[in-house]
Design a protein around this motif. Structure first.
Motif, PDB file in Angstrom:
ATOM      1  N   PHE A  66       0.805  -1.218   0.000  1.00  0.00           N
ATOM      2  CA  PHE A  66       0.000   0.000   0.000  1.00  0.00           C
ATOM      3  C   PHE A  66       0.838   1.268   0.000  1.00  0.00           C
ATOM      4  N   THR A  67       2.074   1.174   0.468  1.00  0.00           N
ATOM      5  CA  THR A  67       2.985   2.309   0.309  1.00  0.00           C
ATOM      6  C   THR A  67       3.229   2.543  -1.176  1.00  0.00           C
ATOM      7  N   LEU A  68       3.398   1.429  -1.909  1.00  0.00           N
ATOM      8  CA  LEU A  68       3.630   1.503  -3.348  1.00  0.00           C
ATOM      9  C   LEU A  68       2.400   2.025  -4.086  1.00  0.00           C
ATOM     10  N   TYR A  69       1.210   1.571  -3.636  1.00  0.00           N
ATOM     11  CA  TYR A  69      -0.026   1.895  -4.345  1.00  0.00           C
ATOM     12  C   TYR A  69      -0.632   3.246  -3.954  1.00  0.00           C
ATOM     13  N   GLU A  70      -0.189   3.848  -2.871  1.00  0.00           N
ATOM     14  CA  GLU A  70      -0.809   5.090  -2.414  1.00  0.00           C
ATOM     15  C   GLU A  70      -0.877   6.159  -3.501  1.00  0.00           C
ATOM     16  N   GLU A  82      -1.659   0.367   6.356  1.00  0.00           N
ATOM     17  CA  GLU A  82      -1.757  -1.068   6.617  1.00  0.00           C
ATOM     18  C   GLU A  82      -3.203  -1.553   6.550  1.00  0.00           C
ATOM     19  N   ASP A  83      -4.166  -0.688   6.931  1.00  0.00           N
ATOM     20  CA  ASP A  83      -5.575  -1.082   6.891  1.00  0.00           C
ATOM     21  C   ASP A  83      -6.057  -1.259   5.458  1.00  0.00           C
ATOM     22  N   GLY A  84      -5.463  -0.513   4.524  1.00  0.00           N
ATOM     23  CA  GLY A  84      -5.853  -0.646   3.123  1.00  0.00           C
ATOM     24  C   GLY A  84      -7.306  -0.291   2.884  1.00  0.00           C
ATOM     25  N   VAL A 183      -2.093 -17.252  -0.592  1.00  0.00           N
ATOM     26  CA  VAL A 183      -1.695 -16.611   0.660  1.00  0.00           C
ATOM     27  C   VAL A 183      -2.427 -15.276   0.802  1.00  0.00           C
ATOM     28  N   PRO A 184      -3.355 -15.160   1.757  1.00  0.00           N
ATOM     29  CA  PRO A 184      -3.968 -13.854   2.002  1.00  0.00           C
ATOM     30  C   PRO A 184      -2.970 -12.929   2.697  1.00  0.00           C
ATOM     31  N   ILE A 185      -2.777 -11.752   2.139  1.00  0.00           N
ATOM     32  CA  ILE A 185      -1.864 -10.776   2.728  1.00  0.00           C
ATOM     33  C   ILE A 185      -2.694  -9.855   3.622  1.00  0.00           C
ATOM     34  N   GLY A 186      -3.009 -10.353   4.808  1.00  0.00           N
ATOM     35  CA  GLY A 186      -3.871  -9.629   5.742  1.00  0.00           C
ATOM     36  C   GLY A 186      -5.146 -10.406   6.009  1.00  0.00           C
ATOM     37  N   ASP A 187      -5.820 -10.081   7.106  1.00  0.00           N
ATOM     38  CA  ASP A 187      -7.075 -10.730   7.455  1.00  0.00           C
ATOM     39  C   ASP A 187      -8.115 -10.464   6.367  1.00  0.00           C
ATOM     40  N   THR A 188      -8.867 -11.512   6.018  1.00  0.00           N
ATOM     41  CA  THR A 188      -9.833 -11.412   4.924  1.00  0.00           C
ATOM     42  C   THR A 188     -11.096 -12.165   5.301  1.00  0.00           C
ATOM     43  N   LYS A 189     -12.177 -11.444   5.513  1.00  0.00           N
ATOM     44  CA  LYS A 189     -13.438 -12.070   5.903  1.00  0.00           C
ATOM     45  C   LYS A 189     -14.071 -12.810   4.722  1.00  0.00           C
ATOM     46  N   THR A 190     -15.070 -13.626   5.040  1.00  0.00           N
ATOM     47  CA  THR A 190     -15.753 -14.402   4.003  1.00  0.00           C
ATOM     48  C   THR A 190     -16.313 -13.502   2.909  1.00  0.00           C
ATOM     49  N   THR A 191     -16.820 -12.334   3.297  1.00  0.00           N
ATOM     50  CA  THR A 191     -17.397 -11.410   2.317  1.00  0.00           C
ATOM     51  C   THR A 191     -16.395 -10.341   1.891  1.00  0.00           C
ATOM     52  N   GLY A 192     -15.118 -10.582   2.150  1.00  0.00           N
ATOM     53  CA  GLY A 192     -14.099  -9.578   1.873  1.00  0.00           C
ATOM     54  C   GLY A 192     -13.217  -9.880   0.686  1.00  0.00           C
ATOM     55  N   GLY A 193     -13.613 -10.840  -0.167  1.00  0.00           N
ATOM     56  CA  GLY A 193     -12.851 -11.100  -1.380  1.00  0.00           C
ATOM     57  C   GLY A 193     -11.912 -12.281  -1.317  1.00  0.00           C
ATOM     58  N   ASN A 281     -16.011  -8.644  -2.873  1.00  0.00           N
ATOM     59  CA  ASN A 281     -15.595  -7.871  -1.700  1.00  0.00           C
ATOM     60  C   ASN A 281     -16.677  -6.853  -1.367  1.00  0.00           C
ATOM     61  N   GLU A 282     -17.527  -7.245  -0.433  1.00  0.00           N
ATOM     62  CA  GLU A 282     -18.611  -6.367   0.000  1.00  0.00           C
ATOM     63  C   GLU A 282     -18.848  -6.537   1.498  1.00  0.00           C
ATOM     64  N   GLY A 283     -17.714  -6.675   2.223  1.00  0.00           N
ATOM     65  CA  GLY A 283     -17.797  -6.939   3.659  1.00  0.00           C
ATOM     66  C   GLY A 283     -18.205  -5.755   4.503  1.00  0.00           C
ATOM     67  N   GLY A 284     -18.197  -4.548   3.909  1.00  0.00           N
ATOM     68  CA  GLY A 284     -18.680  -3.395   4.634  1.00  0.00           C
ATOM     69  C   GLY A 284     -17.630  -2.618   5.397  1.00  0.00           C
ATOM     70  N   ASP A 285     -16.398  -3.164   5.510  1.00  0.00           N
ATOM     71  CA  ASP A 285     -15.371  -2.444   6.250  1.00  0.00           C
ATOM     72  C   ASP A 285     -14.456  -1.627   5.339  1.00  0.00           C
ATOM     73  N   GLY A 286     -14.675  -1.736   4.026  1.00  0.00           N
ATOM     74  CA  GLY A 286     -13.927  -0.922   3.082  1.00  0.00           C
ATOM     75  C   GLY A 286     -12.509  -1.376   2.800  1.00  0.00           C
ATOM     76  N   ARG A 287     -12.091  -2.525   3.341  1.00  0.00           N
ATOM     77  CA  ARG A 287     -10.716  -2.970   3.179  1.00  0.00           C
ATOM     78  C   ARG A 287     -10.477  -3.545   1.782  1.00  0.00           C
ATOM     79  N   VAL A 288      -9.331  -3.193   1.221  1.00  0.00           N
ATOM     80  CA  VAL A 288      -8.887  -3.783  -0.033  1.00  0.00           C
ATOM     81  C   VAL A 288      -8.214  -5.122   0.290  1.00  0.00           C
ATOM     82  N   ARG A 289      -8.701  -6.191  -0.305  1.00  0.00           N
ATOM     83  CA  ARG A 289      -8.071  -7.501  -0.106  1.00  0.00           C
ATOM     84  C   ARG A 289      -6.790  -7.570  -0.918  1.00  0.00           C
TER      85      ARG A 289
END
Length: 317
Positions: A66-70, A82-84, A183-193, A281-289
């Motif tokens: 995310f530093t790269l993508y900002e 880090e929250d993405g 490999v998920p790079i970060g926590d990823t909920k069922t509805t998070g992609g 990705n429609e988990g509602g927390d706005g996180r990018v998977r």
């Protein structure tokens, strides 16, 4: 209890939970699970802090995702990198990741996709010695080869996710079978992609591939190897609608989609023919998977050497 998820198109899918596998059970038992289930979902295999550092290094360098993508504008201003958290002032379809569809519209976004594959923290994670030793033990190999063409990618809320497919579609060259590690790079909920798998679908994948091979018999050698030949769907996928695809291929009235609440450090190893997709990705927390796809062969085997180069746009794979 069913968990409702969606794919790119179609209604919600009533999914079930993936079977978890502790990392310290005997490899013989793991190999049996891989054969019977088509996957092994291993909890806490990688150090959580090492995985999280690929998302955003705490020492604020430019080597993390995310530093790269900002600079592309994908991250919500004022949020922690880090929250993405996705900048919802943007059109999510203009911030897609690798494999979801067309390339993003700006040169900066495309170049960032390319650069993400060579960042030090990411490469360090791929060479984690416990991880690589685990692959050897799981497969009973003397030495594993990681294909150079890895795929680190993201899935923004509301963007297209990875459609229904099996991995062998894209690695048709070479007779040896390979192992995928997701490999998920970060926590990823069922509805998070995160990934969802169609249960008992390895044989189904083999049957579909056999049918593709028969229909491609009159094509050139290069066309038969391609996941994008005239007999394939756009982008080499099987379907954009997981609900419809699952209903079409039920066995005795049942074949379930399987999901998980993934945590940083988890890894799913799966068979080349198991059918899978990403949840929308429609988990509602706005996180990018963010996740990465890795493919391993046994050293010396007849592997798909087209993948022994870094991912680049339009490389035909």
């Amino acid at each position: 209890m069913a968990i409702n998820v969606r794919s790119n198109q179609g209604p919600t899918v009533p999914a079930q939970w993936l079977r978890q596998t502790p990392k310290d059970i005997p490899f013989d038992e793991m190999r049996q699970r891989l054969r019977s289930d088509g996957y092994v979902y291993v909890k806490n295999l990688l150090p959580r802090e090492e995985v999280q550092s690929v998302r955003k290094e705490y020492n604020a360098t430019t080597s993390a995702y995310f530093t790269l993508y900002e600079p592309t504008g994908i991250i919500k201003p004022g949020s922690f990198l880090e929250d993405g958290i996705f900048n919802d002032q943007n059109d999510p379809l203009a911030h897609g990741g690798i494999g979801a569809g067309e390339l993003p519209p700006t040169d900066l976004q495309v170049q960032t996709m390319i650069n993400a594959h060579t960042q030090p923290k990411y490469l360090q994670l791929l060479e984690n010695p416990e991880f690589r030793t685990f692959v050897q033990g799981l497969m009973g190999w003397q030495k594993e080869i990681l294909l150079t063409r890895t795929m680190i990618r993201h899935n923004a809320p509301g963007a297209l996710s990875t459609a229904v497919h099996y991995d062998k579609l894209f690695l048709r060259k070479g007779e040896a079978e390979f192992l995928t590690a997701w490999v998920p790079i970060g926590d990823t909920k069922t509805t998070g992609g995160g990934l969802m798998y169609l249960s008992d679908s390895v044989l189904l994948g083999r049957e579909i591939e056999s049918d593709f091979s028969k229909r491609a018999k009159d094509l050139s050698h290069e066309e038969r190897l391609s996941a994008f030949n005239v007999h394939m769907e756009k982008y080499g996928q099987l379907s954009q609608d997981a609900s419809e695809f699952g209903d079409m291929h039920k066995v005795d009235g049942s074949r379930n989609w399987l999901v998980a609440d993934y945590e940083a450090g988890d890894v799913v190893f799966h068979d080349p023919y198991i059918v899978h997709a990403s949840t929308r990705n429609e988990g509602g927390d706005g996180r990018v998977r963010v996740s990465t796809d890795l493919r391993f062969y046994e050293e010396g085997s007849d592997m798909d050497d087209r993948w022994m180069k870094l991912w680049t746009p339009g490389d035909g794979l």
